[in-house]
Design an enzyme around this catalytic site. Structure first.
Site, PDB file in Angstrom:
ATOM      1  CG  HIS A   1      -1.784   1.178   1.389  1.00 48.19           C
ATOM      2  ND1 HIS A   1      -3.110   1.178   1.033  1.00 48.19           N
ATOM      3  CD2 HIS A   1      -1.537   2.437   1.852  1.00 48.19           C
ATOM      4  CE1 HIS A   1      -3.640   2.366   1.258  1.00 48.19           C
ATOM      5  NE2 HIS A   1      -2.703   3.147   1.776  1.00 48.19           N
ATOM      6  CD  GLU A   2       1.606   3.703   3.683  1.00 42.76           C
ATOM      7  OE1 GLU A   2       1.885   4.757   3.061  1.00 42.76           O
ATOM      8  OE2 GLU A   2       0.569   3.567   4.358  1.00 42.76           O
TER       9      GLU A   2
ATOM     10  CG  HIS B   1       0.479   6.393  -0.653  1.00 45.79           C
ATOM     11  ND1 HIS B   1      -0.534   7.126  -1.214  1.00 45.79           N
ATOM     12  CD2 HIS B   1      -0.075   5.742   0.414  1.00 45.79           C
ATOM     13  CE1 HIS B   1      -1.659   6.930  -0.532  1.00 45.79           C
ATOM     14  NE2 HIS B   1      -1.405   6.097   0.451  1.00 45.79           N
TER      15      HIS B   1
ATOM     16  CD  GLU C   1      -4.985   6.675   0.617  1.00 49.36           C
ATOM     17  OE1 GLU C   1      -4.739   5.443   0.513  1.00 49.36           O
ATOM     18  OE2 GLU C   1      -4.376   7.414   1.405  1.00 49.36           O
TER      19      GLU C   1
END
Length: 500
Positions: free
Chosen positions: A266-267, A270, A296
């Site tokens: 997830h990170e 980003h 997101e």
């Protein structure tokens, strides 16, 4: 004075603003990753002082006159430069009536709120964070009251700040659509779904092995290692100080290796957005102007659409077994795929499965809309939180730490949470468009994630900061947000997984 001269003077001010902003960001990074508890308040005061300098620079007569002049006459400016001026003028209109003293007090309150939230979470006592939260709500509403253009509601202003063009009416309809199809699907799974093996999910795995796998995942996603930092923190986040200094954080649980896998993916999503935007965006100060749902969208794209796919599990399965030693020696590839996709109501948003996740967001959306608009008090938040978890997810919240204190977001601002759900929906719509150009999951199955990254660079990253959310998704996919892509995807995936 020519527009070229105006722009040169404006960029000199913006360069200084960026430097102070980076200094604030690095202090905040330290607070969340390595500062001692006793030093958090002092660091927060330092950040507020630096914030005063930013406020002075963006409220001085010279800066205002440059922005106003360029907004009134943009002749000779490139499209990127025109977009920058639009952003700056919008910011100015929203913030011009905020005094230096008010801005300092608000910054100080936000900077200290993190330590108060952390102490409350550790003590399992919402009352320790209550006053800080109430203060931030008050500052937010007072700042909105100072605007010349008054929104229909306080929360509409918050939403528009994060996702320009969105309001409560649109999001109420969006979340209603999610509720109507996700809640019955969860009920069907609980009633008729096949059992899935999970006994291995909480086996202990040393942090060193988890960190090694995290670094492998970030490299696999296509990130430049020379421009990347990975550190542990209480609540994972990613920040950057330009494309050459991107900082990813995660949280390691020795008895939950899988949590870190998807937190890192997830990170890392980003971080990809931060590293691979056009250099022109950074040079012209619009590199951080994409909406939060755009961001997101990419993080949840990698976490769920890629990370929890059969193709991705197939590729990482040998490496996972190698790095984790004997932890998963008796677990088959199919068992791992099914286990990381178990769908069941739970307490913690960041640990929630792909199917129930948006119900966690729905709860936060309803609560912050109510307290920002003054429909409920801060004191009512814990009980209402617990009530909504029982209503929407059928789970009983045992304490504040696993309840309304679990997220860090309310230590700074309000209106962010819907971005997660919007991002999830955007992601599937983008995936369907990507699949028209190449076999996405065959590339993933072969570990060729650079193909995914490169497509996103050419279709998503290169237009995000230049567009409002609706303009962006139409530019990428040819149509406005259509939540049915997302809901159809969930129904197809989970009915097949659970054989219902």
């Amino acid at each position: 004075m020519t527009n070229e001269q105006r722009l040169r003077q404006l960029y000199k001010i913006l360069s200084e603003v960026r430097s102070y902003g980076h200094a604030v960001g690095k202090l905040e990074f330290d607070i969340q990753c390595c500062a001692p508890e006793d030093g958090m308040d002092s660091a927060g005061e330092d950040m507020a002082v630096l914030g005063q300098r930013i406020h002075k620079l963006t409220h001085c007569k010279k800066y205002i006159s440059l922005v106003e002049a360029l907004h009134a006459d943009s002749e000779g400016l490139t499209p990127v430069q025109k977009r920058l001026v639009e952003y700056l003028y919008d910011d100015y209109c929203k913030q011009k009536n905020i005094s230096a003293g008010f801005a300092y007090e608000w910054d100080l309150a936000m900077n200290k709120a993190y330590g108060q939230w952390l102490a409350a979470k550790k003590a399992n006592d919402f009352s320790l964070f209550r006053d800080a939260l109430g203060q931030l709500i008050d500052y937010t509403r007072r700042a909105i009251d100072l605007r010349d253009d008054k929104p229909a509601t306080y929360y509409n202003a918050c939403l528009d700040d994060y996702e320009k063009g969105n309001d409560q009416t649109q999001l109420d309809a969006f979340f209603d659509a999610l509720r109507q199809r996700i809640v019955p699907l969860i009920a069907r799974i609980q009633k008729d779904g096949k059992p899935i093996r999970r006994d291995f999910m909480n086996r202990p795995c040393p942090v060193a092995q988890q960190e090694a796998f995290s670094r492998y995942l970030l490299k696999l996603e296509g990130l430049r290692e020379s421009a990347l930092v990975l550190m542990p923190t209480e609540h994972p986040f990613t920040t950057n100080f330009g494309p050459c200094d991107v900082r990813v954080t995660t949280h390691y649980f020795e008895d939950n290796f899988i949590s870190n896998v998807f937190s890192t993916l997830h990170e890392g999503g980003h971080a990809l957005f931060m590293q691979y935007q056009p250099k022109e965006f950074y040079d012209n100060f619009i590199d951080e102007r994409m909406s939060n749902a755009m961001h997101e969208c990419i993080s949840r794209f990698y976490e769920n659409l890629i990370g929890r796919s059969e193709a991705f599990i197939h590729f990482i399965y040998p490496k996972l077994k190698q790095i984790s030693g004997d932890t998963f020696a008796d677990v088959s590839e199919r068992e791992l795929y099914e286990a990381v996709n178990i769908a069941e109501p739970s307490l913690i948003r960041t640990e929630a499965d792909e199917l129930t996740y948006c119900l966690h967001i729905l709860i936060r959306y309803e609560l912050e809309k109510a307290f920002i608009n003054g429909e409920i008090t801060v004191d009512e938040i814990p009980a209402l939180w617990n009530q909504k978890y029982a209503q929407y997810l059928g789970v009983q919240v045992p304490d504040d730490t696993q309840g309304c204190l679990q997220d860090v977001h309310w230590t700074s601002s309000f209106g962010y949470f819907p971005s997660y759900a919007l991002g999830s929906a955007y992601g599937v719509q983008i995936l369907r468009r990507m699949e028209m150009d190449f076999d996405v999951f065959e590339a993933v199955r072969q570990g060729e994630l650079f193909k995914v990254r490169d497509w996103l660079m050419g279709h998503v990253f290169n237009v995000a900061a230049m567009t409002d959310p609706d303009e962006w998704i139409r530019a990428v996919t040819g149509e406005s947000l259509n939540v049915n892509y997302y809901l159809d995807y969930l129904e197809e995936k989970f009915t097949k997984l659970y054989q219902i």
